[in-house]
Write an enzyme that holds these catalytic residues in place. Structure first.
Site, PDB file in Angstrom:
ATOM      1  N   THR A 555       0.844  -1.189   0.000  1.00  0.00           N
ATOM      2  CA  THR A 555       0.000   0.000   0.000  1.00  0.00           C
ATOM      3  C   THR A 555       0.884   1.246   0.000  1.00  0.00           C
ATOM      4  OG1 THR A 555      -0.096   0.416   2.400  1.00  0.00           O
ATOM      5  CG2 THR A 555      -1.571  -1.277   1.526  1.00  0.00           C
ATOM      6  N   LYS A 579       6.835   3.573   0.922  1.00  0.00           N
ATOM      7  CA  LYS A 579       8.046   4.337   1.263  1.00  0.00           C
ATOM      8  C   LYS A 579       7.886   5.194   2.508  1.00  0.00           C
ATOM      9  CE  LYS A 579       8.044   5.898  -3.024  1.00  0.00           C
ATOM     10  NZ  LYS A 579       7.359   4.848  -3.795  1.00  0.00           N
ATOM     11  N   GLU A 606      13.362  -3.141  -0.637  1.00  0.00           N
ATOM     12  CA  GLU A 606      14.054  -2.934  -1.913  1.00  0.00           C
ATOM     13  C   GLU A 606      13.218  -2.124  -2.893  1.00  0.00           C
ATOM     14  OE1 GLU A 606      16.731  -2.445  -4.062  1.00  0.00           O
ATOM     15  OE2 GLU A 606      17.434  -4.320  -3.150  1.00  0.00           O
ATOM     16  N   ALA A 611      11.723   0.080  -7.793  1.00  0.00           N
ATOM     17  CA  ALA A 611      10.804  -1.061  -7.989  1.00  0.00           C
ATOM     18  C   ALA A 611      11.561  -2.381  -7.881  1.00  0.00           C
ATOM     19  CB  ALA A 611      10.058  -0.925  -9.309  1.00  0.00           C
ATOM     20  N   LYS A 682      12.953   8.782  -2.089  1.00  0.00           N
ATOM     21  CA  LYS A 682      13.853   7.730  -2.554  1.00  0.00           C
ATOM     22  C   LYS A 682      15.318   8.088  -2.318  1.00  0.00           C
ATOM     23  CE  LYS A 682      10.659   5.976  -6.074  1.00  0.00           C
ATOM     24  NZ  LYS A 682      10.400   5.782  -7.525  1.00  0.00           N
ATOM     25  N   GLY A 797       5.888   0.172 -12.609  1.00  0.00           N
ATOM     26  CA  GLY A 797       5.025  -0.856 -13.190  1.00  0.00           C
ATOM     27  C   GLY A 797       4.701  -1.934 -12.181  1.00  0.00           C
TER      28      GLY A 797
END
Length: 815
Positions: A555, A579, A606, A611, A682, A797
């Site tokens: 989620t 994240k 990871e 992704a 990130k 994706g």
């Protein structure tokens, strides 16, 4: 001569009784047969319950009696014996005798051990009578002999001690004269030297058979039950448990003492000295080999551990105090007190400091034991030389058993480390010098997990089972479930990993199955599941208490991320593409890392960056090997890269963003991606994994969006502002085109500082030809100072994100 014993389940129904008769008929064609039978399954418990009700003046004892009577009459009818008036009359006489005994208990309000033995003897007397009469009615050469006329004991009611000399003489004398091919003996029952009815203790039918087998020195003793032998552990708790083909007498006694109920522990003793093998067979599957117990087998097992067993309802008592050190007699007084109260000790350990003695007893005896011991040591307690006895309840003992364990190094270490990795706390340990048994006291709630964990460790050919709970089975989650389903066979055969998805949840519903959900039909199951709840999902994962549990967060929900700590504290690994947790305050991020180490529960994320790309794993390996990151340059947003790779002077920025959202490259709220917050998170995670203390507000964010874009109140408003500000975006594109550059949203970390923003990338730069939704990360380190380590590939994706989560799940198995 063959001696066979059939347990309560084996004679618990008409169908099973017919199977018993068929087995006896087959055996009797080759040799004479002695068959010992238990009471019909469940009848002994009903007799005791009826007596307890009668003793307490509860007239429901009559209902229990009626149930006992009806059960036997039903079996008699189904065996077509009810029309025989003599048989029916005898059965009614015995049942009336039982009713009179219960009425007497009710009237005098008392149930002595002597009366209890007389009461429970009815179970075996009735079952043996019905079976013998059935066989006779079918023309078989059969007779019933009352074991009370053969087995002589003392007057220690409910668990009488056998007088072997007289008993053996009786058995030898009777069977020397007996001519019938099949003899039926009721198990469990006996008589004292004074002629009083006694019993040999619960499970005593096994004992009866062993006594007879030893007295006649037969070639083997067969114990027939409802399972195919003694299993490596309890098959009701461990699905992978399997029958052990061969055991030594000592191993069998250890396993039976520690809860393997297939065999009554005293059974072994009469046949041990004569080396008479015991063969445990399955009435419901008579062709199965079962388990052979003897000393005449060649050890060919790959593990020295032969079985894992457990005893529940254990209380752990600790006598401790400085006044015990160096003073003789404490152990003697302690154990004499327990012996006087007839309390059996099932576990004992003492530290070499002599400061404490710890022992385990049956939970039901704990209050009596505490009262007696505190009274015995009343003086020492008053003088503060020792503490009042400490009692802990709700515990179990688990034990590894194997004759050859002493010749293998590291068994204890392997056992305890395996339990520790699954957060199973060990309260006490005991290991004899023979090393045939290693016992540990644990919480009873952890028994299933402990047995499964140890069985996997010692018996399952290095297979490792992972129990997975997935919340967020939307687009990415659906792909993850399908990847697990399609790869299940490969993982099991090639990597020795057995993944079971035991919990699934979306925002509305959740489903669970501790044996593993059917992944072919999970969507339909979810439609009829229970209402979803984040706390409820956590509670179920905690209560299942399964080994190697993994919580997977698919989620972008902040409330879900707040539960990571709770999962880790219960040794449930966390795998997240969310994240929020790792980009929250540094204190929270650091706390989750510490909890992961403290509770031996991997925390893997990871997919937070790139992704399915191995970005974080590569970075961790660099750091672990002693390298130091000097700078990071990266394009970390597959969605933004997709947008700027498809935007030009022939398209509208609004349309390209819509397309990116439709194809699943952006969050449901594209502002998260386009504002640069997602990229900032990130690079923050990469900076933290590079051992830099940093928070999100420390990152410089040079947004390319307009003020109107950033201040939009909703997603729809945001899209409207994109239309209004199309000229702004065309200007950004025109500038890049005039400089022969590509627009890329770049994240940078250098010398402890980080920033994100849109940049014009010239030809020749590694970022220039980055296509589609690809990401690229360049690590400059002390070992890679000029030519960076580059990781490049699809960074967005559903399928690749799912594969990244899947890879983290597999990594957990290696932790």
């Amino acid at each position: 001569m063959n001696v066979l014993k059939f347990g309560g389940t084996s004679v618990g129904s008409t169908e099973n009784i017919n199977k018993v008769i068929s087995i006896l008929d087959k055996y009797s064609k080759d040799d004479r047969v002695i068959c010992v039978v238990s009471a019909v399954g469940g009848i002994t418990d009903k007799l005791l319950k009826a007596a307890e009700l009668a003793q307490t003046k509860n007239q429901d004892y009559i209902l229990e009696f009626d149930a006992i009577s009806n059960r036997h009459h039903k079996i008699l009818t189904e065996l077509t014996l009810s029309e025989n008036q003599n048989i029916s009359a005898h059965l009614n006489d015995k049942l009336q005798e039982l009713r009179s005994l219960l009425d007497g208990i009710f009237l005098i309000n008392e149930l002595s051990p002597k009366t209890s033995d007389k009461l429970v003897s009815f179970g075996e007397l009735l079952s043996s009578f019905i079976i013998a009469e059935t066989m006779k009615s079918r023309g078989m050469n059969c007779v019933r002999k009352n074991s009370q006329e053969l087995i002589v004991t003392n007057s220690n009611f409910t668990k009488a001690e056998v007088q072997y000399q007289q008993t053996n003489n009786n058995i030898k004398s009777y069977f020397q004269e007996a001519k019938q091919q099949i003899t039926i003996l009721p198990g469990f029952i006996s008589k004292s030297t004074l002629g009083e009815i006694t019993t040999l203790g619960r499970g005593g039918s096994d004992f009866t058979a062993a006594i007879v087998a030893a007295a006649l020195n037969v070639s083997s003793l067969e114990i027939w039950t409802d399972v195919s032998g003694m299993f490596t552990t309890n098959p009701k708790l461990v699905k992978q448990a399997f029958p052990i083909e061969n055991l030594s007498y000592q191993e069998a006694m250890e396993l039976s003492h520690f809860g393997a109920k297939v065999l009554y522990p005293p059974t072994v003793q009469p046949v041990l000295n004569l080396n008479i093998p015991i063969h445990i067979k399955n009435t419901l599957d008579p062709d199965a080999f079962g388990t052979k117990i003897s000393n005449d087998f060649i050890e060919n097992s790959t593990t020295p551990v032969r079985g894992i067993s457990n005893i529940n309802n254990v209380a752990l008592l600790t006598l401790q105090g400085n006044g015990m050190v160096g003073i003789p007699g404490f152990s003697k007084r302690l154990f004499e007190t327990l012996a006087h109260e007839k309390i059996n000790i099932i576990f004992i350990t003492q530290a070499s400091s002599e400061h404490s003695i710890c022992f385990g007893i049956d939970d039901k005896d704990s209050l009596l034991a505490k009262t007696a011991i505190d009274l015995t040591f009343e003086n020492e307690i008053s003088l503060h030389k020792i503490d009042p006895i400490i009692v802990e309840t709700g515990l179990s003992i688990i034990a590894l058993v194997g004759d050859k364990m002493k010749s293998h190094q590291g068994i204890s270490g392997k056992m305890f480390s395996t339990l520790g990795k699954n957060n199973i706390n060990i309260r006490a340990i005991a290991q004899g010098a023979s090393e045939r048994n290693i016992s540990a006291v644990i919480s009873e709630k952890d028994v299933k997990k402990a047995l499964n964990t140890l069985h996997e460790c010692f018996f399952e050919d290095n297979n490792k089972q992972l129990n997975v709970f997935i919340t967020g089975v939307g687009n990415v989650g659906e792909h993850l479930v399908e990847q697990i389903r399609s790869q299940k066979k490969y993982l099991k055969e090639q990597l020795k990993i057995n993944i079971k998805v035991v919990g699934l949840s979306n925002s509305r519903m959740m489903i669970f199955n501790d044996s593993g959900l059917n992944l072919k039909d999970w969507k339909n199951q979810l439609l009829t599941g229970e209402k979803a709840s984040l706390e409820g999902f956590f509670e179920r994962a905690k209560d299942f208490n399964l080994r190697n549990s993994i919580f997977v967060d698919v989620t972008a929900n902040e409330e879900v991320s707040k539960l990571y700590g709770a999962y880790l504290k219960h040794s449930i690994a966390v795998v997240a593409c969310n994240k929020i947790a790792c980009s929250s305050s540094f204190e929270n991020y650091n706390e989750l890392k510490n909890l992961s180490l403290k509770y031996n529960a991997p925390f893997l994320f990871e997919t937070n960056v790139g992704a399915g790309l191995p970005v974080i794993d590569t970075l961790n390996n660099l750091i672990a090997s002693g390298d130091k990151v000097t700078s990071i340059q990266a394009v970390l947003s597959g969605s933004l890269n997709f947008v700027f790779n498809n935007f030009d002077d022939t398209t509208k920025f609004h349309d390209v963003v819509k397309q990116a959202q439709k194809e699943g490259y952006t969050e449901p709220d594209p502002r998260i991606d386009l504002s640069g917050v997602d990229v900032a998170r990130k690079i923050l995670i990469l900076a933290r994994e590079s051992v830099t203390k940093m928070n999100l507000e420390d990152i410089e964010n040079d947004s390319f969006l307009t003020k109107a874009n950033l201040e939009s109140g909703s997603v729809d408003d945001f899209y409207n502002t994109l239309i209004d500000d199309e000229a702004h975006f065309q200007k950004l594109y025109a500038s890049a085109k005039s400089n022969d550059c590509q627009l890329k949203y770049v994240a940078e970390f250098n010398e402890g500082k980080a920033k994100v923003g849109l940049k014009e990338i010239p030809q020749g730069h590694p970022f220039y030809n980055l296509e589609g939704k690809d990401n690229i990360v360049m690590f400059y380190t002390q070992r890679y100072p000029e030519q960076p380590m580059i990781i490049k590939g699809a960074g967005a994706g559903a399928e690749v994100t799912a594969s990244g989560l899947f890879a983290d799940i597999i990594r957990v198995s290696n932790k």
